[in-house]
Design an enzyme around this catalytic site. Structure first.
Site, PDB file in Angstrom:
ATOM      1  N   HIS A   1       2.954  -5.959   9.087  1.00 20.16           N
ATOM      2  CA  HIS A   1       1.927  -6.410   7.898  1.00 20.16           C
ATOM      3  C   HIS A   1       0.668  -6.095   8.072  1.00 20.16           C
ATOM      4  CE1 HIS A   1       1.210  -8.654   4.427  1.00 20.16           C
ATOM      5  NE2 HIS A   1      -0.151  -8.159   4.535  1.00 20.16           N
TER       6      HIS A   1
ATOM      7  N   ARG B   1       0.431  -1.118   0.119  1.00 24.94           N
ATOM      8  CA  ARG B   1      -0.250   0.278  -0.088  1.00 24.94           C
ATOM      9  C   ARG B   1       0.855   1.142   0.121  1.00 24.94           C
ATOM     10  NH1 ARG B   1      -1.573   0.356   6.891  1.00 24.94           N
ATOM     11  NH2 ARG B   1       0.107  -1.480   6.943  1.00 24.94           N
ATOM     12  N   ASN B   2       1.979   1.396  -0.349  1.00 23.24           N
ATOM     13  CA  ASN B   2       3.289   2.337  -0.364  1.00 23.24           C
ATOM     14  C   ASN B   2       3.800   2.064  -2.105  1.00 23.24           C
ATOM     15  OD1 ASN B   2       2.986   3.733   2.639  1.00 23.24           O
ATOM     16  ND2 ASN B   2       3.406   1.126   2.734  1.00 23.24           N
TER      17      ASN B   2
END
Lengths: 84, 384
Positions: free
Chosen positions: B290, B195-196
């Protein structure tokens, strides 16, 4: 066939199976100091592992889609540039 | 021989209506009770219909919901950690009962049908504490659970139409990734959830995993995120650039996962692994913290949980962290580098973000210049 035992309501069903006493003691010894809290939890773990492996072997040759589906998908993947 | 990854639960689910069924549904939809869904729910409907959540065929009924909270398994003993549910306020649809058909609409147009099997209540705090291991309202997952309607509606769905993807060229469903992997001749595929935008640590984790597998599937989560997260657009474009310049083109592909982040740490790591298994991946990278948020989970809780699932059917690959070692003059990790202290430059996400927020590139020992440039040139790199 094991006997069905209902614990703490209808939703949580467990059944008992028999294993030889020496094997039970061996497992008891083996799980001492591990994360397994009981012989049952160890046996459950091992059975799940074995069954998952067997199911994987059985499925190796199975396709989850038809030949027609596959051709349709390939056309899209080609159009998007994922395959030549 | 090409090895096939088994779908979770044994069968890849397909709940997309045939053209004839779709026509029938669109004709009857006006007479059905309807419920307007938001983008997140529309994504979930598509994920169910296309098998991302196999073996789920719809929203969970009470028995599965409780079984998951109690045992991390469905009633059929399939590993599952976060319920996929539909919540409604009772006053929204007061006359619904099991046996009814409900039409979902998205932006006013009929999208899917739900055949109701079950309507039930739930305890929000029990749900939150079981799934997120906390009832602290500052946890975004807990806040979401507390905002849910107090009735859950379960039953199988059928999808008529899906909402348009903002990134159609990278929208792949499990049947498509499975055919793709087969065409490429990959027997083993490692999935990377992100998500980066990528820094060098991410890149080397992926490349280390790729060296022991045939292919790499980079699978960013796009969808609703929290304020301050990187935008989907930035994540996708930085990965495009990275793959283009630094990866073997025949060994790495990117497709999107359209699902809301739940920030469920270890429980979400299992769900992430299940979804990648359904895409046909055989391995799944689990790094530090995570799917975590704040300090709600210990750094490697998401790795530890995998030992509870011997039958998950996808191999987790655990990494602690990669760093730049000045003495080695290279990227390294704690398994191969003996140095420590000032020799080590950690890839700190917050440090990198801090530089980017100031409009400065993080440095080439942290992030590829092509990646930094895309972020710095973006009008809105962060979710506002």
């Amino acid at each position: 066939m094991g006997k069905l035992v209902t614990l703490m309501g209808d939703e949580k069903k467990f059944t008992s199976v028999s294993i030889p006493v020496p094997l039970f003691k061996k497992v008891e010894e083996r799980i001492r100091g591990t994360g397994f809290t009981s012989v049952s939890s160890y046996v459950t773990y091992v059975l799940r592992e074995i069954i998952a492996e067997e199911e994987k072997q059985e499925d190796d040759d199975k396709q989850p889609f038809s030949k027609e589906d596959e051709e349709r998908v390939k056309d899209r993947l080609r159009a998007l540039g994922y395959i030549d | 021989m090409v090895m096939r990854q088994r779908a979770h639960g044994g069968r890849l689910i397909d709940r997309v209506m045939s053209p004839a069924d779709r026509e029938r549904f669109l004709a009857e939809a006006a007479d059905l009770p309807t419920f307007e869904v938001d983008g997140t729910m529309a994504q979930d409907l598509a994920n169910i219909a296309h098998g991302v959540y196999s073996p789920l065929e719809g929203f969970m009924v009470r028995d599965d919901f409780l079984s998951i909270l109690d045992h991390n398994r469905t009633v059929k003993d399939v590993p599952w950690t976060i319920p996929i549910v539909l919540d409604l306020q009772p006053e929204v649809l007061p006359d619904l009962s099991p046996g009814d058909r409900l039409a979902f609409t998205y932006q006013g147009k009929p999208m899917a049908a739900l055949d109701i099997d079950d309507i039930y209540g739930f305890d929000a705090d029990e749900y939150a504490s079981t799934v997120f291991d906390t009832t602290d309202g500052s946890h975004p997952g807990v806040a979401k659970v507390r905002s849910m309607g107090d009735r859950l509606v379960g039953g199988p769905i059928m999808l008529a139409d899906e909402m348009p993807s903002p990134f159609p060229d990278y929208t792949l469903w499990p049947i498509e990734t499975r055919v793709l992997f087969k065409e490429k001749g990959w027997r083993t595929i490692v999935a990377f959830q992100t998500r980066n935008p990528p820094h060098l640590g991410h890149e080397y984790v992926q490349k280390a995993a790729r060296t022991v597998t045939d292919g790499l599937y980079i699978n960013p989560s796009i969808g609703k995120k929290k304020k301050g997260d990187f935008t989907d657009d930035v994540i996708i474009h930085t990965y495009q650039e990275l793959i283009e310049n630094y990866y073997l083109r025949d060994r790495a592909v990117m497709g999107l996962l359209q699902a809301e982040m739940k920030y469920g740490g270890p429980k979400e790591a299992i769900l992430h692994a299940i979804m990648r298994k359904n895409f046909g991946c055989t391995h799944f990278i689990v790094g530090r913290d995570h799917a975590g948020v704040g300090d709600f989970y210990t750094p490697f809780a998401a790795q530890d949980i995998f030992s509870e699932f011997p039958d998950l059917g996808i191999v987790p690959l655990f990494f602690k962290s990669f760093f730049y070692c000045k003495r080695c003059g290279s990227i390294a990790n704690e398994k191969i580098c003996p140095h420590e202290g000032e020799d080590i430059v950690n890839f700190s996400g917050s440090k990198i973000r801090g530089r980017l927020v100031e409009g400065l590139p993080p440095g080439e020992d942290m992030m590829r210049p092509e990646v930094s440039r895309i972020i710095l040139d973006a009008d809105t790199p962060f979710v506002e």
